[in-house]
Design a protein around this motif. Structure first.
Motif, mmCIF file in Angstrom:
data_model
loop_
_atom_site.group_PDB
_atom_site.id
_atom_site.type_symbol
_atom_site.label_atom_id
_atom_site.label_comp_id
_atom_site.label_asym_id
_atom_site.label_seq_id
_atom_site.Cartn_x
_atom_site.Cartn_y
_atom_site.Cartn_z
ATOM 1 N N MET A 118 -4.465 3.831 -11.158
ATOM 2 C CA MET A 118 -3.783 2.665 -10.610
ATOM 3 C C MET A 118 -3.474 1.640 -11.691
ATOM 4 O O MET A 118 -2.362 1.106 -11.766
ATOM 5 N N SER B 201 -14.910 3.767 -4.651
ATOM 6 C CA SER B 201 -13.734 4.060 -5.469
ATOM 7 C C SER B 201 -14.139 4.915 -6.664
ATOM 8 O O SER B 201 -15.108 4.605 -7.351
ATOM 9 N N ILE C 67 -5.773 4.233 -0.412
ATOM 10 C CA ILE C 67 -5.695 2.950 -1.100
ATOM 11 C C ILE C 67 -6.230 1.824 -0.228
ATOM 12 O O ILE C 67 -7.007 0.977 -0.683
ATOM 13 N N VAL D 199 0.827 -1.205 0.000
ATOM 14 C CA VAL D 199 0.000 0.000 0.000
ATOM 15 C C VAL D 199 0.859 1.252 0.000
ATOM 16 O O VAL D 199 0.605 2.207 -0.750
ATOM 17 N N TRP E 150 -0.422 9.691 -3.064
ATOM 18 C CA TRP E 150 -1.676 9.631 -2.331
ATOM 19 C C TRP E 150 -1.390 9.252 -0.880
ATOM 20 O O TRP E 150 -0.371 8.608 -0.595
ATOM 21 N N ASP F 218 -9.609 7.151 -10.129
ATOM 22 C CA ASP F 218 -8.571 6.589 -9.257
ATOM 23 C C ASP F 218 -8.168 5.201 -9.738
ATOM 24 O O ASP F 218 -6.984 4.845 -9.739
ATOM 25 N N ALA G 74 1.014 4.143 -2.824
ATOM 26 C CA ALA G 74 0.687 5.508 -2.408
ATOM 27 C C ALA G 74 1.824 6.460 -2.770
ATOM 28 O O ALA G 74 1.588 7.595 -3.204
#
Length: 295
Positions: free
Chosen positions: A60, A52, A42, A28, A37, A56, A32
């Motif tokens: 990803m 979500s 996440i 994570v 972020w 976004d 990030a």
């Protein structure tokens, strides 16, 4: 931003994103960092604690190089994330159970009715293999072996310390159907396995006798999953699709069906006696070969 109500669709999106990150060996914090972020943004997506945003997910997937059909499949999950229920189809592939497994692993209670075969969580390896071969499973022996191994691996949830309660209603036909054909060892081993598992404190196995005729689950097999992590989910599967239902009125129907099954099914002791009798009468070495009538 206020957390949204978790749905099967949003939970499945979180699972798929987590799997893709694992393929890149990113945690994570690494994801990030690459997206600039906060890590909670996440982790909340992974755990379906908030809705979500489509953009976004695009960011990803772009970062991870996910394109084509795989990306389209994930983008489809972003549609109507708040809408309860999820239909998962597999037009050219063996039935996948990733979503089901995710829910089973977090279950506190699982209840099921099966009218044709023993549920996967209680199958022996020989029985599972015979079912797959009988269903015309795609792939050779290696592919079938992998699927059997995956099915056996799922069963660990019933023996772990925090195992869910597992209440099973089996139609008598399930016990009489000679899966494995003339090799009586398949059904003999399966019925004896049912007897052993029925002695576990978290497992209840009750038989719906053929003599009662039509019954509360005549429409077909289903599974109801309860958890402290999500709202109840009803699961129905077929050769080409898996349907997840979670609207309160839908869950109510299946709870009622389970309650009514409890009123007509044999008790636990009587069910064990029937399983033991059929194991001897139908599948012992000296039993006759023809399939007995359900009279």
């Amino acid at each position: 931003m206020e957390d949204r109500y978790s749905t099967v669709r949003s939970r499945q999106l979180g699972v798929r994103l987590r799997e893709l990150m694992a393929e890149h060996h990113w945690g994570v914090r690494e994801m990030a960092r690459r997206l600039d972020w906060p890590p909670t943004r996440i982790s909340n997506m992974f755990n379906a604690r908030r809705g979500s945003k489509y953009i976004d997910v695009v960011k990803m997937l772009t970062l991870m190089g996910v394109i084509g059909d795989e990306a389209a499949e994930i983008y489809a999950l972003c549609d109507d994330l708040d809408e309860p229920g999820f239909l998962e189809t597999y037009p050219n592939l063996p039935v996948q159970v990733q979503t089901l497994v995710w829910h089973e692993e977090r279950a506190t209670a699982i209840s099921t009715y099966q009218g044709s075969i023993v549920p996967g969580l209680l199958q022996t390896a020989d029985y599972a293999r015979a079912v797959m071969v009988g269903n015309g499973a795609v792939g050779g022996d290696d592919a079938i072996d992998e699927r059997v191994f995956a099915r056996m691996s799922r069963q660990v949830i019933l023996t772990k310390r925090s195992a869910p309660t597992f209440k099973v209603y089996l139609h008598e036909f399930v016990l009489r159907l000679p899966v494995g054909g003339t090799d009586k060892r398949v059904m003999s081993g399966q019925l004896h396995h049912l007897l052993q598992m029925s002695m576990r404190p978290n497992i209840t196995i009750r038989v719906v006798p053929v003599a009662i005729g039509a019954h509360p689950a005549t429409a077909g097999q289903f599974q109801l999953i309860d958890s402290e992590a999500f709202a109840p989910v009803a699961y129905i599967d077929s050769e080409v699709a898996s349907l997840f239902l979670e609207k309160p009125e839908e869950i109510r129907v299946y709870r009622q069906a389970l309650h009514r099954l409890g009123q007509v099914a044999l008790g636990e002791a009587e069910s064990r006696e029937l399983v033991a009798m059929l194991a001897t009468d139908l599948y012992s070495p000296g039993a006759r070969q023809d399939v007995p009538r359900l009279a």
